[in-house]
Structures are given as structure tokens and as C-alpha cells.
Scaffold this motif. Structure first.
Motif, PDB file in Angstrom:
ATOM      1  N   ALA A  20       0.891  -1.347  -0.118  1.00 15.86           N
ATOM      2  CA  ALA A  20      -0.023  -0.089   0.088  1.00 15.86           C
ATOM      3  C   ALA A  20       0.807   1.330   0.044  1.00 15.86           C
ATOM      4  CB  ALA A  20      -0.980  -0.062   0.982  1.00 15.86           C
ATOM      5  N   ALA A  21       2.107   1.076   0.307  1.00 17.96           N
ATOM      6  CA  ALA A  21       2.998   2.311   0.514  1.00 17.96           C
ATOM      7  C   ALA A  21       3.623   2.401  -0.803  1.00 17.96           C
ATOM      8  CB  ALA A  21       3.697   2.290   1.722  1.00 17.96           C
ATOM      9  N   THR A  22       5.214   2.560  -0.345  1.00 21.70           N
ATOM     10  CA  THR A  22       6.393   2.821  -1.475  1.00 21.70           C
ATOM     11  C   THR A  22       6.766   1.580  -2.036  1.00 21.70           C
ATOM     12  OG1 THR A  22       8.065   2.970   0.373  1.00 21.70           O
ATOM     13  CG2 THR A  22       6.870   4.960  -0.522  1.00 21.70           C
ATOM     14  N   ALA A  23       6.682   0.380  -1.482  1.00 20.20           N
ATOM     15  CA  ALA A  23       7.213  -0.940  -2.199  1.00 20.20           C
ATOM     16  C   ALA A  23       6.461  -1.193  -3.476  1.00 20.20           C
ATOM     17  CB  ALA A  23       7.372  -1.753  -1.187  1.00 20.20           C
ATOM     18  N   SER A  24       7.068  -2.091  -4.280  1.00 22.50           N
ATOM     19  CA  SER A  24       6.042  -2.447  -5.249  1.00 22.50           C
ATOM     20  C   SER A  24       6.166  -4.022  -5.489  1.00 22.50           C
ATOM     21  CB  SER A  24       6.585  -2.184  -6.605  1.00 22.50           C
ATOM     22  OG  SER A  24       7.987  -2.504  -6.958  1.00 22.50           O
ATOM     23  N   PRO A  25       5.177  -4.638  -5.736  1.00 20.49           N
ATOM     24  CA  PRO A  25       4.045  -4.280  -6.494  1.00 20.49           C
ATOM     25  C   PRO A  25       2.849  -3.538  -6.008  1.00 20.49           C
ATOM     26  CG  PRO A  25       3.775  -6.564  -6.422  1.00 20.49           C
ATOM     27  CD  PRO A  25       5.110  -6.217  -5.803  1.00 20.49           C
ATOM     28  N   ARG A  26       2.539  -2.473  -6.344  1.00 22.03           N
ATOM     29  CA  ARG A  26       1.387  -2.035  -5.671  1.00 22.03           C
ATOM     30  C   ARG A  26       0.162  -2.884  -5.526  1.00 22.03           C
ATOM     31  NH1 ARG A  26       2.482   3.475  -3.861  1.00 22.03           N
ATOM     32  NH2 ARG A  26      -0.012   3.375  -3.421  1.00 22.03           N
ATOM     33  N   ILE A  27      -0.594  -2.657  -4.428  1.00 23.37           N
ATOM     34  CA  ILE A  27      -1.583  -3.684  -4.056  1.00 23.37           C
ATOM     35  C   ILE A  27      -2.974  -3.654  -5.187  1.00 23.37           C
ATOM     36  CG2 ILE A  27      -2.971  -2.181  -2.407  1.00 23.37           C
ATOM     37  CD1 ILE A  27      -3.524  -4.942  -0.938  1.00 23.37           C
ATOM     38  N   SER A  28      -3.069  -2.295  -5.940  1.00 25.33           N
ATOM     39  CA  SER A  28      -3.990  -2.278  -6.642  1.00 25.33           C
ATOM     40  C   SER A  28      -3.601  -2.921  -8.073  1.00 25.33           C
ATOM     41  CB  SER A  28      -4.231  -0.717  -6.841  1.00 25.33           C
ATOM     42  OG  SER A  28      -3.187  -0.033  -7.456  1.00 25.33           O
ATOM     43  N   ASP A  29      -2.300  -2.797  -8.306  1.00 27.45           N
ATOM     44  CA  ASP A  29      -1.977  -3.646  -9.572  1.00 27.45           C
ATOM     45  C   ASP A  29      -1.956  -5.027  -9.134  1.00 27.45           C
ATOM     46  OD1 ASP A  29      -1.213  -1.167 -10.657  1.00 27.45           O
ATOM     47  OD2 ASP A  29       0.786  -1.145  -9.923  1.00 27.45           O
ATOM     48  N   VAL A  30      -1.807  -5.499  -8.410  1.00 26.28           N
ATOM     49  CA  VAL A  30      -1.964  -7.039  -8.033  1.00 26.28           C
ATOM     50  C   VAL A  30      -3.396  -7.642  -8.175  1.00 26.28           C
ATOM     51  CG1 VAL A  30      -1.462  -8.769  -6.399  1.00 26.28           C
ATOM     52  CG2 VAL A  30       0.088  -7.143  -6.567  1.00 26.28           C
ATOM     53  N   VAL A  31      -4.136  -6.611  -7.619  1.00 23.63           N
ATOM     54  CA  VAL A  31      -5.633  -6.991  -7.983  1.00 23.63           C
ATOM     55  C   VAL A  31      -6.027  -6.931  -9.041  1.00 23.63           C
ATOM     56  CG1 VAL A  31      -8.061  -6.097  -7.043  1.00 23.63           C
ATOM     57  CG2 VAL A  31      -6.182  -6.091  -5.217  1.00 23.63           C
ATOM     58  N   ALA A  32      -5.623  -5.683  -9.731  1.00 20.56           N
ATOM     59  CA  ALA A  32      -6.102  -5.710 -11.299  1.00 20.56           C
ATOM     60  C   ALA A  32      -5.512  -6.880 -12.301  1.00 20.56           C
ATOM     61  CB  ALA A  32      -5.526  -4.280 -11.855  1.00 20.56           C
ATOM     62  N   ALA A  33      -4.539  -7.494 -11.758  1.00 22.64           N
ATOM     63  CA  ALA A  33      -3.949  -8.599 -12.612  1.00 22.64           C
ATOM     64  C   ALA A  33      -4.313 -10.016 -12.121  1.00 22.64           C
ATOM     65  CB  ALA A  33      -2.196  -8.391 -12.500  1.00 22.64           C
ATOM     66  N   THR A  34      -5.114 -10.144 -11.066  1.00 20.41           N
ATOM     67  CA  THR A  34      -5.586 -11.338 -10.595  1.00 20.41           C
ATOM     68  C   THR A  34      -7.283 -11.672 -10.922  1.00 20.41           C
ATOM     69  OG1 THR A  34      -4.260 -10.943  -8.544  1.00 20.41           O
ATOM     70  CG2 THR A  34      -5.996 -12.485  -8.298  1.00 20.41           C
TER      71      THR A  34
END
Length: 90
Positions: A20-34
Motif C-alpha cells: 500500500a505504500a512505497t514498495a512494489s508491486p502496488r496492491i491495486s496492480d496485483v488486484v487488477a492482474a488477478t
């Protein structure tokens, strides 16, 4: 995080890590790709900026912050007592 994700995946199936913060992958990107329904198990302690980011990730289900769970409280108190004991000796 990787150890916890691996342990959880053995019980429920594939688990991905998102941040949710500065690390990657962003949670929204993981959700979108799942594909399919997505549930997010958060390790956040309290509501606020980071939990709002998790809640807006697009997941179908988002766990509430851990909050004052007895084990969290126990871990915090243990650390506090250990630090005080060291300070008293030093």
C-alpha cells in the motif's frame, strides 16, 4: 511477507503480495492482474491512509485492520518490557 504468503497459499491456494505504500508491486496492480474474486488480508494495525489505499484497491473483500488484537498487544508489550529492561541495565 514471503514466508507468510507461502504458508497461507498452502492452505487457500495462490497468494500474491502487494503493498500500500512505497514498495512494489502496488496492491491495486496485483488486484487488477488477478483473475476472479480477490480478497485482501491486511497486516495494518489501524485505519488510516494506508488502509484507505487497500480498501480502494478494487478487491472484492478487504480485511479490517488488525487493531488491538490480544496477540498484537502482547507483542508490543513484550518489546516495551524488553526495551525497559535493557535501559535499566545500561
Amino acid at each position: 511477507m514471503r514466508k507468510v504468503a507461502a504458508a497461507l497459499s498452502r492452505r487457500v491456494g495462490p497468494v500474491a503480495i502487494g503493498y500500500a505504500a512505497t514498495a512494489s508491486p502496488r496492491i491495486s496492480d496485483v488486484v487488477a492482474a488477478t483473475p476472479g474474486r480477490v480478497a485482501v488480508a491486511s497486516w495494518l494495525l489501524a485505519p488510516g491512509l494506508f488502509h484507505r489505499a487497500v480498501a480502494r484497491s478494487g478487491a472484492d473483500v478487504v480485511a479490517a485492520p488488525i487493531g488491538a488484537h490480544p496477540r498484537v498487544v502482547e507483542a508490543v508489550l513484550l518489546r516495551y518490557y524488553e526495551a525497559r529492561r535493557f535501559q535499566d541495565v545500561a
